[in-house]
Design a protein around this motif. Structure first.
Motif, PDB file in Angstrom:
ATOM      1  N   TYR A 110     -28.856  27.176  25.126  1.00 15.68           N
ATOM      2  CA  TYR A 110     -27.917  28.287  25.009  1.00 15.68           C
ATOM      3  C   TYR A 110     -26.547  27.990  25.594  1.00 15.68           C
ATOM      4  O   TYR A 110     -25.623  28.786  25.439  1.00 15.68           O
ATOM      5  N   ASP A 113     -22.436  25.839  22.094  1.00 12.32           N
ATOM      6  CA  ASP A 113     -22.122  26.723  20.968  1.00 12.32           C
ATOM      7  C   ASP A 113     -22.719  26.147  19.691  1.00 12.32           C
ATOM      8  O   ASP A 113     -22.348  25.044  19.271  1.00 12.32           O
ATOM      9  N   PRO A 114     -23.646  26.863  19.030  1.00  8.79           N
ATOM     10  CA  PRO A 114     -24.298  26.317  17.834  1.00  8.79           C
ATOM     11  C   PRO A 114     -23.354  26.153  16.643  1.00  8.79           C
ATOM     12  O   PRO A 114     -23.697  25.463  15.680  1.00  8.79           O
ATOM     13  N   ARG A 115     -22.171  26.758  16.698  1.00 11.12           N
ATOM     14  CA  ARG A 115     -21.223  26.683  15.580  1.00 11.12           C
ATOM     15  C   ARG A 115     -20.254  25.514  15.726  1.00 11.12           C
ATOM     16  O   ARG A 115     -19.459  25.257  14.816  1.00 11.12           O
ATOM     17  N   TRP A 116     -20.308  24.826  16.857  1.00 15.90           N
ATOM     18  CA  TRP A 116     -19.394  23.713  17.113  1.00 15.90           C
ATOM     19  C   TRP A 116     -20.125  22.381  17.002  1.00 15.90           C
ATOM     20  O   TRP A 116     -21.306  22.281  17.340  1.00 15.90           O
ATOM     21  N   THR A 117     -19.408  21.367  16.560  1.00 16.76           N
ATOM     22  CA  THR A 117     -19.962  20.016  16.568  1.00 16.76           C
ATOM     23  C   THR A 117     -19.903  19.457  17.990  1.00 16.76           C
ATOM     24  O   THR A 117     -19.237  20.017  18.877  1.00 16.76           O
ATOM     25  N   ASP A 120     -16.416  18.831  19.084  1.00 22.01           N
ATOM     26  CA  ASP A 120     -15.728  20.042  19.544  1.00 22.01           C
ATOM     27  C   ASP A 120     -16.154  20.412  20.969  1.00 22.01           C
ATOM     28  O   ASP A 120     -15.323  20.752  21.818  1.00 22.01           O
ATOM     29  N   ARG A 156     -20.314  14.438  14.852  1.00 19.55           N
ATOM     30  CA  ARG A 156     -20.080  15.573  13.965  1.00 19.55           C
ATOM     31  C   ARG A 156     -21.365  16.343  13.632  1.00 19.55           C
ATOM     32  O   ARG A 156     -21.388  17.162  12.719  1.00 19.55           O
ATOM     33  N   TYR A 158     -24.393  19.088  14.847  1.00 24.73           N
ATOM     34  CA  TYR A 158     -24.421  20.342  15.595  1.00 24.73           C
ATOM     35  C   TYR A 158     -25.578  20.313  16.605  1.00 24.73           C
ATOM     36  O   TYR A 158     -26.528  19.534  16.452  1.00 24.73           O
ATOM     37  N   HIS A 160     -28.237  21.952  17.127  1.00 28.68           N
ATOM     38  CA  HIS A 160     -29.626  22.145  16.702  1.00 28.68           C
ATOM     39  C   HIS A 160     -30.282  20.833  16.263  1.00 28.68           C
ATOM     40  O   HIS A 160     -31.513  20.750  16.157  1.00 28.68           O
TER      41      HIS A 160
END
Length: 343
Positions: A110, A113-117, A120, A156, A158, A160
């Protein structure tokens, strides 16, 4: 201790108001951190242990000013010539200082951030500190990935796509990005299995040797703290109850709470018999702590004085401090084994 430690915390307090009613009137205070003082030398690891709810994480967040302390001084040596009081810095001043102190968070699932590579996530501190951008930023992030044992070709991807241990390595890379002097590790291995814990602990030890890092290592597992720490501080209901060199604390504890924690620590040798100390009741409520010594309702050595007079943290033997009225008289049991020497 030397005259000028890397970090010197004095009289740190963090109280959260208890509000009640429609008008949200303040009727009390939760004393999450209640007047603690500690020091960390350059290149040292201080382990901070205690039960859940003892205030360990709040201490770390106050030091980094993720939470504003209610009171106290946080002297941090950002370089060989400059020391600042973190507790008094403005938000603008904190932006420049924070690059010198970072945090590794507890949960690798947690805290990313799951939306960032990964580029990032690890590159963000470099951007905020204006240390790198563009191709130079990607080059530095690739190097950090190599340092923590991951492949640069995955920049690049993520979060997950990585295991728990790999995610925590990414968290370590993010903490290292700005080349800090101090890292606060908030239970960084508690969410991992034992073999992965060993890998992350060994990685932290290697990085400390390579980059001269200092750690405040927050944990509740004494066997983990024993493996990585030089000194250990024990917290109970927002207060420090014992601070000592690792060997002193594990084999010659001076506070009954430390003795109870050591008795609960798992032993790798099944032939060793342990006398587990079961503490009655639960940890005291920081919004309504008991009079006198906070630990006395659970302490098997408590006497009348403990119910009336609060003990002060004092030096019992060279380098060993404890807040117990009878610390010099008690013969407390230490750890029955030298710890996780095989990690």
């Amino acid at each position: 201790m030397s005259a000028q430690p890397l970090l010197k915390v004095e009289g740190l307090k963090k109280y959260f108001p208890v509000e009640k009613g429609f008008l949200r009137r303040v009727v009390g205070q939760v004393k999450a951190v209640d007047d603690i003082s500690l020091e960390i030398q350059a290149g040292e690891t201080l382990g901070l242990v205690g039960e859940s709810g003892s205030g360990k994480t709040t201490v770390g967040r106050c030091i980094l000013r993720a939470l504003d302390p209610t009171e106290g001084s946080i002297q941090f040596q950002i370089d060989d010539e400059t020391t600042v009081n973190m507790a008094q810095l403005s938000k603008r001043e904190l932006r420049d200082v924070r690059r010198h102190a970072n945090m590794i968070f507890q949960d690798p699932f947690y805290s990313l951030d799951p939306r960032w590579t990964i580029l990032d996530i690890v590159g963000e501190p470099l951007k905020l500190a204006k240390l790198a951008q563009g191709k130079e930023l990607e080059k530095r992030v690739a190097h950090l990935m190599d340092v923590v044992g991951l492949e640069a070709k995955h920049l690049r991807r993520y979060p997950h796509a990585f295991s728990g241990g790999q995610r925590q390595r990414i968290g370590v890379a993010r903490a290292l990005a700005t080349n800090p002097r101090l890292i606060i590790a908030d239970e960084p291995v508690s969410a991992l299995d034992v073999s992965t814990q060993a890998q992350i602990l060994n990685l932290l030890n290697d990085l400390q040797s390579e980059f001269g890092l200092s750690y405040l290592f927050i944990a509740h597992d004494l066997s983990v703290v024993e493996h990585i720490s030089d000194r250990v501080a024990v917290m109970y209901v927002g207060k420090l109850v014992e601070v000592a060199q690792k060997e002193q604390l594990f084999f010659f504890p001076k506070h009954p709470y430390t003795e109870a924690l050591l008795s609960a620590s798992p032993t790798p040798d099944p032939d060793i018999e342990k006398n587990r100390i079961i503490l009655p009741g639960e940890i005291a409520n920081p919004a309504d702590p008991p009079a006198g010594c906070y630990f006395h309702p659970r302490c098997r050595y408590a006497q009348a004085r403990c119910q009336e007079e609060e003990p002060q943290l004092r030096e019992i033997s060279p380098g060993q401090w404890a807040s117990c009225h009878f610390a010099e008289e008690l013969d407390l049991a230490g750890a029955p084994h030298p710890g996780l020497q095989n990690l």
